[in-house]
Design a protein around this motif. Structure first.
Motif, PDB file in Angstrom:
ATOM      1  N   VAL A  67       1.031  -1.350  -0.076  1.00 48.80           N
ATOM      2  CA  VAL A  67      -0.044  -0.426   0.273  1.00 48.80           C
ATOM      3  C   VAL A  67       0.969   1.391  -0.495  1.00 48.80           C
ATOM      4  O   VAL A  67       0.726   2.330  -0.650  1.00 48.80           O
ATOM      5  N   SER A  68       2.119   0.996   0.316  1.00 47.15           N
ATOM      6  CA  SER A  68       3.127   2.795   0.905  1.00 47.15           C
ATOM      7  C   SER A  68       3.728   2.176  -0.886  1.00 47.15           C
ATOM      8  O   SER A  68       3.886   4.065  -1.086  1.00 47.15           O
ATOM      9  N   LEU A  70       2.134   1.943  -3.121  1.00 45.97           N
ATOM     10  CA  LEU A  70       1.204   2.514  -3.979  1.00 45.97           C
ATOM     11  C   LEU A  70       1.228   4.579  -3.789  1.00 45.97           C
ATOM     12  O   LEU A  70       1.195   4.928  -4.789  1.00 45.97           O
ATOM     13  N   VAL A  71       1.607   4.388  -2.462  1.00 43.94           N
ATOM     14  CA  VAL A  71       1.405   5.270  -1.928  1.00 43.94           C
ATOM     15  C   VAL A  71       1.949   6.856  -2.364  1.00 43.94           C
ATOM     16  O   VAL A  71       2.020   7.989  -3.547  1.00 43.94           O
ATOM     17  N   GLN A  73       3.547   6.556  -5.375  1.00 48.86           N
ATOM     18  CA  GLN A  73       3.429   6.233  -6.837  1.00 48.86           C
ATOM     19  C   GLN A  73       2.701   7.468  -7.156  1.00 48.86           C
ATOM     20  O   GLN A  73       3.069   7.842  -8.486  1.00 48.86           O
ATOM     21  N   TYR A  74       1.156   7.299  -6.223  1.00 46.56           N
ATOM     22  CA  TYR A  74       0.402   7.553  -6.987  1.00 46.56           C
ATOM     23  C   TYR A  74      -0.459   8.572  -6.414  1.00 46.56           C
ATOM     24  O   TYR A  74      -1.403   9.529  -6.182  1.00 46.56           O
ATOM     25  N   GLN A  76      -1.187   9.863  -1.855  1.00 44.77           N
ATOM     26  CA  GLN A  76      -1.948   9.603  -0.320  1.00 44.77           C
ATOM     27  C   GLN A  76      -3.592   9.474  -0.697  1.00 44.77           C
ATOM     28  O   GLN A  76      -4.192   8.674  -0.379  1.00 44.77           O
ATOM     29  N   ARG A  78      -5.097   9.002  -3.567  1.00 42.30           N
ATOM     30  CA  ARG A  78      -5.212   7.955  -4.537  1.00 42.30           C
ATOM     31  C   ARG A  78      -5.751   6.436  -4.030  1.00 42.30           C
ATOM     32  O   ARG A  78      -6.073   5.900  -4.538  1.00 42.30           O
ATOM     33  N   ALA A  79      -4.159   6.178  -2.818  1.00 46.80           N
ATOM     34  CA  ALA A  79      -4.217   5.067  -3.050  1.00 46.80           C
ATOM     35  C   ALA A  79      -4.384   4.471  -1.252  1.00 46.80           C
ATOM     36  O   ALA A  79      -5.154   3.639  -1.365  1.00 46.80           O
ATOM     37  N   ALA A  83      -7.689   1.228  -0.553  1.00 43.85           N
ATOM     38  CA  ALA A  83      -7.176   0.459   0.887  1.00 43.85           C
ATOM     39  C   ALA A  83      -7.284   0.564   1.844  1.00 43.85           C
ATOM     40  O   ALA A  83      -7.885  -0.790   2.409  1.00 43.85           O
TER      41      ALA A  83
END
Length: 412
Positions: A67-68, A70-71, A73-74, A76, A78-79, A83
């Protein structure tokens, strides 16, 4: 609040994301113990309750770094929102399954889904880093966050157990889910302080765990987590043997209070020199502080020993965050912080299991040998990996202390 801490909140938006982070972080300390309390009350099956709590912890250890990532990359918002919705849906399934007596496998599936809960503490620290990177205020901010962590772990279990026993069994996990929803959605609504995402091409991607320094930190904190997990279990058993099981929560709160006090004082100090030496000293102090627990004979002495042991926790954790900045690419900072939490979570599961096994075999006092051994392992790993911590890779974010040293050398 001392002036260095007050000065932190002069930055626009800092009060808002800090308050949201506090609410979003409480569920970490409430959910596991809440599941144990709920299941044991509804079914009387402590084995099932412990297995479900361990499933939540292990699932979070696996899902948290993903999850982090993705955070990073995209962003906080959006990710984190998807989640969190997965975690909340799984929590609702768990509450329904427990209340209506559905099959055990449904409970385990729900606990796996709950593990998608984001590491809110890492999100808040990333926002502080975006505000104060390269300044002494970042050290104070990390210290403040360590204190908030300890406050959550002092009051979270008390609230969760109290509600589930005094109101209805599902009350503790239900309130934890509510805190998570409010905290995360409030946090992600604050776009002004959200760190800028770092989209990466697939060929340049990869896990933050490729950083050798982070590998040392995570491995050490697996052993450190085993200290925490074993101390929790063994302290409950020791209090039970003394005929005061309810006092275990107070004794463990004293343990967290020691860390809280040390974190507050540590944040007021500013250090020169390499942070890796201070980190290794902290790991050694945690290990040595486990030795007096082997000699405990009553609860008052245990409380004093645990308070002293707690004094080394927050400073070590704060210094760890500075080291993560030094050894992890800035584009992977949130993931790097979450990996340390993952190591702690895995260690807590190992320490709890090992502590329980020793208690069953030799009694509660012998159980304190588990955190003592775990501390020795942490020291060994720290010494073996120390050279990796002395060689930050190029292009890293840079900790407060290292920035100061480079400036001084340049001026000289």
């Amino acid at each position: 609040m001392p002036s260095p801490y007050r000065a932190l909140f002069a930055a626009p938006g800092s009060k808002g994301f800090s308050a949201a982070g506090f609410l979003g972080r409480i569920p970490v300390s409430m959910m596991g113990i809440g599941v144990i309390t709920m299941i044991s009350q509804l079914t009387g099956r402590y084995g099932l309750a412990g297995a479900l709590s361990a499933t939540v912890a292990l699932s979070a250890a696996v899902a948290g770094p993903q999850v982090s990532r993705l955070v990073d990359q995209y962003g906080q918002r959006r990710a984190l929102r998807p989640a969190t919705l997965i975690s909340l849906t799984a929590a609702a399934l768990l509450l329904c399954a427990a209340h209506y007596g559905w099959p055990d496998w449904v409970l385990f599936v729900a606990c796996v889904g709950i593990g998608c809960v984001p590491s809110v503490g890492a999100m808040i620290r990333a926002r502080w880093a975006a505000l104060y990177r390269g300044t002494p205020q970042l050290h104070t901010a990390y210290s403040f966050e360590s204190v908030v962590d300890e406050v959550c772990f002092i009051f979270g279990p008390i609230i969760s157990i109290g509600l589930s026993t005094a109101w209805f069994p599902e009350a503790g996990p239900l309130l934890a889910a509510c805190f998570l929803a409010v905290g995360v959605f409030w946090l992600t609504a604050q776009r002004g302080t959200e760190p800028e995402p770092h989209p990466r091409e697939r060929k340049s991607g990869g896990s933050a765990m490729r950083a050798p320094g982070l590998q040392v930190l995570v491995a050490t904190f697996v052993a450190t987590g085993a200290i925490f997990g074993a101390v929790d279990v063994v302290t409950v058993a020791f209090a039970d043997e003394q005929g005061h099981k309810a006092a275990a929560s107070i004794v463990l709160a004293v343990y967290a209070a020691g860390s809280c006090v040390a974190g507050m004082v540590f944040g007021l100090l500013h250090f020169a020199g390499a942070p890796e030496r201070r980190w290794l000293l902290g790991v050694c102090a945690m290990a040595v502080s486990m030795i007096p627990l082997l000699l405990v004979g009553n609860l008052p002495f245990l409380a004093v020993a645990l308070f002293v042991a707690g004094l080394s926790i927050a400073p070590t954790m704060i210094t760890t965050m500075s080291l993560i900045e030094e050894h992890v690419p800035r584009a992977q900072l949130t993931e790097g912080m979450t990996w340390v939490s993952t190591g702690l979570t895995a260690g807590v599961a190992l320490g709890s299991s090992a502590g329980g096994w020793v208690i069953d075999a030799a009694g509660a006092r012998a159980g304190y040998g588990v955190p003592a051994v775990a501390g020795a392992v942490a020291v060994a790993v720290g010494f073996l990996g120390f050279r990796r911590l002395k060689r930050p890779a190029p292009g890293r974010g840079g900790s407060v202390e290292q920035h100061s040293e480079r400036k001084e050398r340049h001026v000289a």
